[in-house]
Structure formats: C-alpha cells, structure tokens
Scaffold this active site. Structure first.
Site, PDB file in Angstrom:
ATOM      1  N   ASP A  95      32.075  43.904  48.514  1.00  0.00           N
ATOM      2  CA  ASP A  95      32.258  44.857  49.624  1.00  0.00           C
ATOM      3  C   ASP A  95      32.396  46.293  49.109  1.00  0.00           C
ATOM      4  OD1 ASP A  95      34.704  43.898  48.444  1.00  0.00           O
ATOM      5  OD2 ASP A  95      35.829  44.905  50.025  1.00  0.00           O
ATOM      6  N   TYR A 118      33.498  50.942  39.894  1.00  0.00           N
ATOM      7  CA  TYR A 118      33.148  49.519  40.014  1.00  0.00           C
ATOM      8  C   TYR A 118      32.073  49.333  41.080  1.00  0.00           C
ATOM      9  CZ  TYR A 118      33.809  44.646  41.611  1.00  0.00           C
ATOM     10  OH  TYR A 118      33.621  43.342  42.009  1.00  0.00           O
ATOM     11  N   LYS A 122      28.277  47.872  40.586  1.00  0.00           N
ATOM     12  CA  LYS A 122      27.833  46.657  41.274  1.00  0.00           C
ATOM     13  C   LYS A 122      26.605  46.958  42.139  1.00  0.00           C
ATOM     14  CE  LYS A 122      29.541  43.067  41.409  1.00  0.00           C
ATOM     15  NZ  LYS A 122      29.287  41.840  40.582  1.00  0.00           N
TER      16      LYS A 122
HETATM   17  N1  LIG Z   1      37.635  38.665  42.740  1.00  0.00           N
HETATM   18  C1  LIG Z   1      37.315  39.289  43.856  1.00  0.00           C
HETATM   19  O1  LIG Z   1      38.159  39.526  44.737  1.00  0.00           O
HETATM   20  C2  LIG Z   1      35.899  39.754  44.084  1.00  0.00           C
HETATM   21  C3  LIG Z   1      35.650  40.565  45.199  1.00  0.00           C
HETATM   22  C4  LIG Z   1      34.337  40.977  45.441  1.00  0.00           C
HETATM   23  C5  LIG Z   1      33.310  40.588  44.615  1.00  0.00           C
HETATM   24  N2  LIG Z   1      33.584  39.827  43.519  1.00  0.00           N
HETATM   25  C6  LIG Z   1      32.458  39.469  42.667  1.00  0.00           C
HETATM   26  O2  LIG Z   1      32.383  38.055  42.598  1.00  0.00           O
HETATM   27  C7  LIG Z   1      31.938  37.664  41.295  1.00  0.00           C
HETATM   28  C8  LIG Z   1      32.944  36.686  40.687  1.00  0.00           C
HETATM   29  O3  LIG Z   1      34.224  37.315  40.650  1.00  0.00           O
HETATM   30  P1  LIG Z   1      35.469  36.586  39.959  1.00  0.00           P
HETATM   31  O4  LIG Z   1      36.690  37.140  40.595  1.00  0.00           O
HETATM   32  O5  LIG Z   1      35.231  35.130  39.894  1.00  0.00           O
HETATM   33  O6  LIG Z   1      35.353  37.208  38.496  1.00  0.00           O
HETATM   34  P2  LIG Z   1      36.242  36.913  37.185  1.00  0.00           P
HETATM   35  O7  LIG Z   1      37.190  35.796  37.426  1.00  0.00           O
HETATM   36  O8  LIG Z   1      36.767  38.225  36.714  1.00  0.00           O
HETATM   37  O9  LIG Z   1      35.130  36.393  36.180  1.00  0.00           O
HETATM   38  C9  LIG Z   1      34.175  37.251  35.655  1.00  0.00           C
HETATM   39  C10 LIG Z   1      33.633  36.589  34.426  1.00  0.00           C
HETATM   40  O10 LIG Z   1      32.605  37.423  33.873  1.00  0.00           O
HETATM   41  C11 LIG Z   1      32.739  37.354  32.474  1.00  0.00           C
HETATM   42  N3  LIG Z   1      32.070  38.471  31.836  1.00  0.00           N
HETATM   43  C12 LIG Z   1      32.488  39.749  31.727  1.00  0.00           C
HETATM   44  N4  LIG Z   1      31.612  40.482  31.017  1.00  0.00           N
HETATM   45  C13 LIG Z   1      30.595  39.644  30.676  1.00  0.00           C
HETATM   46  C14 LIG Z   1      29.408  39.789  29.923  1.00  0.00           C
HETATM   47  N5  LIG Z   1      29.073  40.969  29.364  1.00  0.00           N
HETATM   48  N6  LIG Z   1      28.592  38.721  29.758  1.00  0.00           N
HETATM   49  C15 LIG Z   1      28.945  37.526  30.300  1.00  0.00           C
HETATM   50  N7  LIG Z   1      30.066  37.312  31.001  1.00  0.00           N
HETATM   51  C16 LIG Z   1      30.887  38.373  31.187  1.00  0.00           C
HETATM   52  C17 LIG Z   1      34.218  37.325  32.238  1.00  0.00           C
HETATM   53  O11 LIG Z   1      34.515  36.846  30.960  1.00  0.00           O
HETATM   54  P3  LIG Z   1      35.792  37.453  30.141  1.00  0.00           P
HETATM   55  O12 LIG Z   1      36.958  37.330  31.058  1.00  0.00           O
HETATM   56  O13 LIG Z   1      35.819  36.599  28.931  1.00  0.00           O
HETATM   57  O14 LIG Z   1      35.406  38.865  29.867  1.00  0.00           O
HETATM   58  C18 LIG Z   1      34.672  36.363  33.328  1.00  0.00           C
HETATM   59  O15 LIG Z   1      34.575  35.039  32.890  1.00  0.00           O
HETATM   60  C19 LIG Z   1      31.745  38.955  40.505  1.00  0.00           C
HETATM   61  O16 LIG Z   1      30.410  39.362  40.629  1.00  0.00           O
HETATM   62  C20 LIG Z   1      32.625  39.951  41.246  1.00  0.00           C
HETATM   63  O17 LIG Z   1      32.140  41.282  41.077  1.00  0.00           O
HETATM   64  C21 LIG Z   1      34.847  39.399  43.248  1.00  0.00           C
END
Ligand SMILES: NC(=O)c1ccc[n+]([C@@H]2O[C@H](COP(=O)([O-])OP(=O)(O)OC[C@H]3O[C@@H](n4cnc5c(N)ncnc54)[C@H](OP(=O)(O)O)[C@@H]3O)[C@@H](O)[C@H]2O)c1
Length: 303
Positions: A95, A118, A122
């Site tokens: 979002d 961020y 994105k």
């Molecule tokens: N969490 C939310 O509330 C939220 C809201 C809106 C959108 N999103 C989107 O939803 C998706 C999933 O979010 P999430 O909360 O599940 O994320 P998350 O738990 O932070 O997981 C992100 C993963 O990406 C890995 N990563 C980071 N840099 C990388 C790289 N260069 N190459 C490969 N892997 C890499 C991280 O590994 P390390 O930890 O080892 O670095 C981590 O395992 C993302 O696209 C995020 O932008 C999330």
C-alpha cells in the site's frame, strides 16, 4: 513471514515448491537469479523477498532499491527469458506505493505517489515487473501483515498484553490488518486461475488485503478482546507520540475489484481472519496455542 506461510500452503496443496532463503539466493545478484531460474525451471515464481525495514530505508534508499527495485527487475528479466516463453511471476508489493491520504479505498489503477523511500523502491519493483512481463507479471499489493513467522503488530500486542497493564496505540492511521495465510491463499488461487472466461488473461495488479478497515487502536483492542483481556487497557494516542523517520499513511485502505477479473473472491473481513489466526500466533506455553485449521488455497475459490 509471508514466504514461509506460502511455501507451507503450497506443500499442503500438493504442489512441488522450492523455497529460497536470502542466504540461498540474493536477488541483487543478477547472475545468481538467472542461474536459479535456469536450474529450477519453474512454472511460476513468487517473490516474497524485500527490504521491508521501512524506517531504515529512509537513510539507505539505494540499498533498499537494490533489492526492491533492481532485484525485482532481475527476477522479471530472468522470467521473461524462460526457454519455453515467459514464466509467470507473482511479485509482492505494498500500500505504500500510494500517498496514503485518500478518503476512499485505493483502486488497483489509482494514481500512485509514494511518500517514503520504501514506497518508492517498491514502486520501482512493480514497474519493472509490469514492463518486463506484460502478460505474465502479477503485482500483488498487501498491507498490515501479521503471521506466525516474523515480527508483527499482532504478535507484539499479544506479548504486551502479558507484560504491561496498559498500552498506547494510535488512532490516526487506518488500514486493513491482513493474515499472511490469507494472502498465501489468494496467491495460490491467482496462479491457478485461468480468468473468468478461461482465457488465461489474468496478469496485472491485485490487492490482497482483508476487507473492512481499522486503526491500529481498533486492531489492538480486538486482539485484547480475543485474548479475554479488557480492551480498555488499550489507550488511544496519535502518531505524534511515536515520531519515526518514515511518515506513516493516515488512510491506506485498498479496494479489491481486481479479483473479479480472475474469478476470485477477495479476502474476507479482518476481524474474522484475526479470530482464525490468533491460536497460531500465541506463544507455545499458552494453552490456547495451536496451528489454526485453515484450508489455504481454497480461500479464493467459492468461499
Ligand atoms: N509486512 C507487512 O506488513 C507488509 C506490508 C505490505 C507489503 N509487504 C510486502 O510483502 C512481502 C513479504 O513481506 P514480509 O513481511 O513477509 O517480509 P519479511 O518477513 O521481512 O521477509 C522478507 C525476506 O526477504 C529477504 N531478503 C531481503 N533482502 C534480500 C535479497 N537481497 N535477496 C533475497 N532475499 C532477501 C529477507 O531475508 P533476511 O531477513 O535474511 O534479510 C526476508 O527473508 C514483501 O514484498 C513486502 O514488501 C509486507
């Protein structure tokens, strides 16, 4: 957080799935991304990886762009070069690509206008995926995620309910609390969908958030209520009490009309999802803790 729930859901659905951690595949390494696609020869790629540290991105925008923008582009380019034609890529977004100051839900094709580093990074990822994969790129925006496998607001509230007599939570940010398992279900439904007319034209932008809307204060009170605690222990405050490097959107509610084109129902109400999710978020020593009986993958079909 999302990636682990998605891999588990796909395995439960009997799909052959290869999960890749950051250590196993760094998205910023273009050659490694190309080699991974070449070795795995997948039918579908889902990118759940991202630089998700919203505040840190303000001071490290280039590094965040390396993962969220260039990393997504490397993946999309490798998918575009699939030997049997473009491989389908589901790319997770946020979002935060919107300005977050609307007064009605953002539709999939509303004007973007990120206000944070961020969000800008994105958005760069979204644009690369849609440009490089016009017929097999899926941008799935989500928001306010909680789940069993990562730090998140709901888990924090569960912990604070045990530790503190009261917590202060903001009332001036509005969004859609969303369970990672529900997003996994939407992704699975999307990659299985052949479109409403069976034509297979389903590429494009989708919004995978719960229905309804809430403030963080509403969400915290609902967590306390479901835990059997007094919701009045959650006290109202405003964002000015919690200054942060990245400004938080005041209104970040997403519309869900896009799912109809793929013949998929949107995710249901946030309160129902929270009730289903909560047992799986409780600490193991809580007698109510269990893995929730969720049929992920069916959520999008005829729910
Ligand atoms: N969490 C939310 O509330 C939220 C809201 C809106 C959108 N999103 C989107 O939803 C998706 C999933 O979010 P999430 O909360 O599940 O994320 P998350 O738990 O932070 O997981 C992100 C993963 O990406 C890995 N990563 C980071 N840099 C990388 C790289 N260069 N190459 C490969 N892997 C890499 C991280 O590994 P390390 O930890 O080892 O670095 C981590 O395992 C993302 O696209 C995020 O932008 C999330």
């Amino acid at each position: 957080m999302l990636g682990r729930d998605l891999v588990a859901a796909l395995e439960r659905e009997g799909e052959e799935v290869l999960g890749r951690t950051h250590r196993e595949l760094d998205l910023t390494d273009e050659a490694a991304v190309r080699a991974a696609l070449h070795d795995c020869r997948p039918d579908v790629v889902v990118n759940c990886a991202a630089w998700t540290a919203v505040d840190d991105a303000e001071a490290h925008e280039n590094e965040a762009l390396g993962v969220n923008g260039h990393g997504a582009a490397h993946l999309a380019a490798a998918c575009a070069a699939g030997p049997a034609g473009p491989v389908r890529l589901v790319h997770m977004s946020t979002d935060y690509v919107f300005a977050g100051d609307a007064s009605r839900p953002y539709a999939e094709h509303d004007a973007v206008g990120p206000r944070t580093a961020y969000g800008r990074t994105k958005l760069a990822g979204e644009q690369a995926v849609l440009r490089l994969l016009p017929r097999s790129g899926y941008v799935v925006r989500t928001a306010w995620l909680y789940g069993a496998h990562g730090p998140n607001f709901v888990s924090t509230m569960i912990r604070l309910e045990r530790e503190r007599p009261a917590v202060d939570v903001v009332t001036d940010q509005r969004g859609q609390p969303t369970w990672t398992a529900d997003v996994a279900g939407q992704i699975i439904a999307l990659v299985r969908s052949r479109g409403v007319a069976g034509a297979g034209e389903t590429a494009g932008i989708y919004h995978a958030t719960s229905s309804g809307e809430a403030t963080w204060f509403d969400l915290a009170r609902e967590v306390f209520r479901l835990l059997g605690a007094d919701p009045a222990r959650v006290r109202a405050t405003t964002s000015s009490a919690f200054p942060r490097p990245a400004p938080r959107p005041g209104y970040s509610v997403l519309g869900h009309d896009g799912w109809a084109s793929a013949g998929i129902e949107p995710i249901g109400d946030w309160r129902l999802a929270l009730r289903r999710a909560l047992p799986g978020l409780l600490p193991a020593d809580d007698p109510r803790s269990c893995t929730p009986p969720v049929q992920v993958g069916l959520t999008g079909y005829g729910r």
